[in-house]
Design a protein around this motif. Structure first.
Motif, mmCIF file in Angstrom:
data_model
loop_
_atom_site.group_PDB
_atom_site.id
_atom_site.type_symbol
_atom_site.label_atom_id
_atom_site.label_comp_id
_atom_site.label_asym_id
_atom_site.label_seq_id
_atom_site.Cartn_x
_atom_site.Cartn_y
_atom_site.Cartn_z
ATOM 1 N N LEU A 112 0.852 -1.191 0.000
ATOM 2 C CA LEU A 112 0.000 0.000 0.000
ATOM 3 C C LEU A 112 0.882 1.232 0.000
ATOM 4 N N TYR A 113 1.993 1.174 0.786
ATOM 5 C CA TYR A 113 2.948 2.285 0.789
ATOM 6 C C TYR A 113 4.307 1.813 1.270
ATOM 7 N N SER A 114 5.315 2.611 0.969
ATOM 8 C CA SER A 114 6.640 2.496 1.583
ATOM 9 C C SER A 114 6.985 3.839 2.203
ATOM 10 N N ALA A 115 7.615 3.801 3.361
ATOM 11 C CA ALA A 115 8.001 5.005 4.096
ATOM 12 C C ALA A 115 9.506 5.008 4.291
ATOM 13 N N TYR A 116 10.125 6.174 4.084
ATOM 14 C CA TYR A 116 11.582 6.247 4.169
ATOM 15 C C TYR A 116 12.024 7.670 4.463
ATOM 16 N N ILE A 117 13.289 7.799 4.822
ATOM 17 C CA ILE A 117 13.916 9.109 4.991
ATOM 18 C C ILE A 117 14.753 9.375 3.752
ATOM 19 N N LEU A 118 14.471 10.477 3.072
ATOM 20 C CA LEU A 118 15.173 10.783 1.834
ATOM 21 C C LEU A 118 16.626 11.155 2.120
ATOM 22 N N SER A 119 17.518 10.557 1.341
ATOM 23 C CA SER A 119 18.941 10.868 1.446
ATOM 24 C C SER A 119 19.544 10.716 0.056
ATOM 25 N N PRO A 120 20.019 11.791 -0.562
ATOM 26 C CA PRO A 120 20.463 11.733 -1.960
ATOM 27 C C PRO A 120 21.504 10.648 -2.207
ATOM 28 N N ALA A 121 21.365 9.967 -3.322
ATOM 29 C CA ALA A 121 22.270 8.877 -3.673
ATOM 30 C C ALA A 121 23.704 9.377 -3.824
ATOM 31 N N ASP A 122 24.666 8.601 -3.287
ATOM 32 C CA ASP A 122 26.077 8.972 -3.395
ATOM 33 C C ASP A 122 26.775 8.219 -4.525
ATOM 34 N N GLY A 123 25.975 7.562 -5.382
ATOM 35 C CA GLY A 123 26.556 6.813 -6.487
ATOM 36 C C GLY A 123 25.498 6.445 -7.501
#
Length: 304
Positions: A79-90
């Motif tokens: 139904l959903y995924s929850a996360y803390i955004l952190s820009p990709a380093d690669g």
């Protein structure tokens, strides 16, 4: 072993094995998100969603939790995924797809596991969740709810390639307007967020269910919302409506009505019908409440 110690051991073991609506309680599969509440603002998951039929998953990979998903067992999709955004380093990792062993076996490893292309998938896995075969010749791509570009380390990004974080998404949406929204949210985070940005992204099924392979529910819309409680005090006037919260709904069917998301007739033919409508958090919650029949509140205290 004394009778008293045996009783204590048996009681403890029983508590570990108690079912939750037919679910599992070992490792990251449980009746709540107690092992991964840090991925929710104020450590509080969305409220108003009934427990029956849904399975909270703390997404564990390489001995770490990376994000959280609420999985609908019958739909074989989150139904959903929850996360803390952190820009990709690669770079984006290779597409090594994974599944959740504990949806199939209560005593399985708490780690998500890669599909083995050299051997058939266990029937218990097939019955408990989506598998790669479901997506073959389905007309849909594998659409991330938690996109790899929003995750910092290689392990974080690899962890997003689990089918418990995936919904059937039309290619015109996945690589078109919805991808544009994911990049837009990333840009707002980099430019204006002073602390964590909490994101919840989900899928909105059809009123009359549609399925791929007669097994996996295909959504009519994608939706997403973020909460950035600490942001720049010098926001440009044009940016003020985007903080501390903002939301969006995207079309996943060119033939859907325009009541929720209008079609831009001037858009390129390849993406026309997959528009994304930006909106307030309150507007999104109203749409979810009407379509799902749930009084959903995504962020504790509206991220205030």
């Amino acid at each position: 072993m004394s009778q008293r110690k045996m009783l204590q051991f048996s009681t403890g073991a029983l508590l570990l094995l108690l079912p939750w609506f037919g679910g599992l309680v070992l490792g990251e599969i449980s009746d709540n998100f107690s092992q991964c509440l840090n991925f929710f603002y104020n450590e509080t998951p969305p409220s108003g969603i009934p427990a029956a039929g849904y399975q909270p998953i703390c997404q564990r990979y390489k001995n770490q939790y990376h994000f959280a998903s609420l999985y609908h067992r019958q739909h074989r999709a989150p139904l959903y995924s929850a996360y803390i955004l952190s820009p990709a380093d690669g770079k984006r990792p290779n597409n090594i797809w994974k599944y959740e062993p504990q949806l199939a076996f209560s005593r399985a490893s708490p780690e998500m596991k890669s599909f083995d292309g050299n051997s058939p998938v266990d029937q218990n896995v097939i019955e408990s969740q989506a598998v790669l075969e479901d997506y073959k010749n389905s007309g849909y791509t594998k659409g991330h709810l938690n996109p790899s570009m929003h995750q910092k380390t290689m392990a974080d990004r690899e962890a997003t390639f689990t089918l418990t974080n995936i919904v059937p998404q039309q290619a015109g949406s996945n690589s078109g307007p919805w991808n544009g929204l994911e990049r837009e949210v990333l840009g707002k985070f980099k430019a204006y967020c002073n602390g964590s940005m909490y994101v919840i992204t989900g899928a909105l099924p059809y009123i009359t269910e549609r399925w791929i392979n007669n097994r996996v529910s295909a959504p009519e819309y994608m939706w997403s919302a973020y909460c950035c409680p600490s942001y720049s005090s010098n926001l440009p006037m044009s940016m003020k409506k985007f903080f501390p919260t903002y939301a969006a709904v995207g079309r996943n069917d060119r033939n859907s009505s325009q009541e929720i998301v209008p079609v831009n007739v001037k858009a390129r033919a390849s993406v026309r019908g997959y528009e994304v409508r930006r909106m307030s958090l309150e507007t999104l919650e109203d749409i979810l409440a009407q379509r799902l029949g749930m009084p959903i509140s995504l962020f504790h205290g509206q991220c205030q």
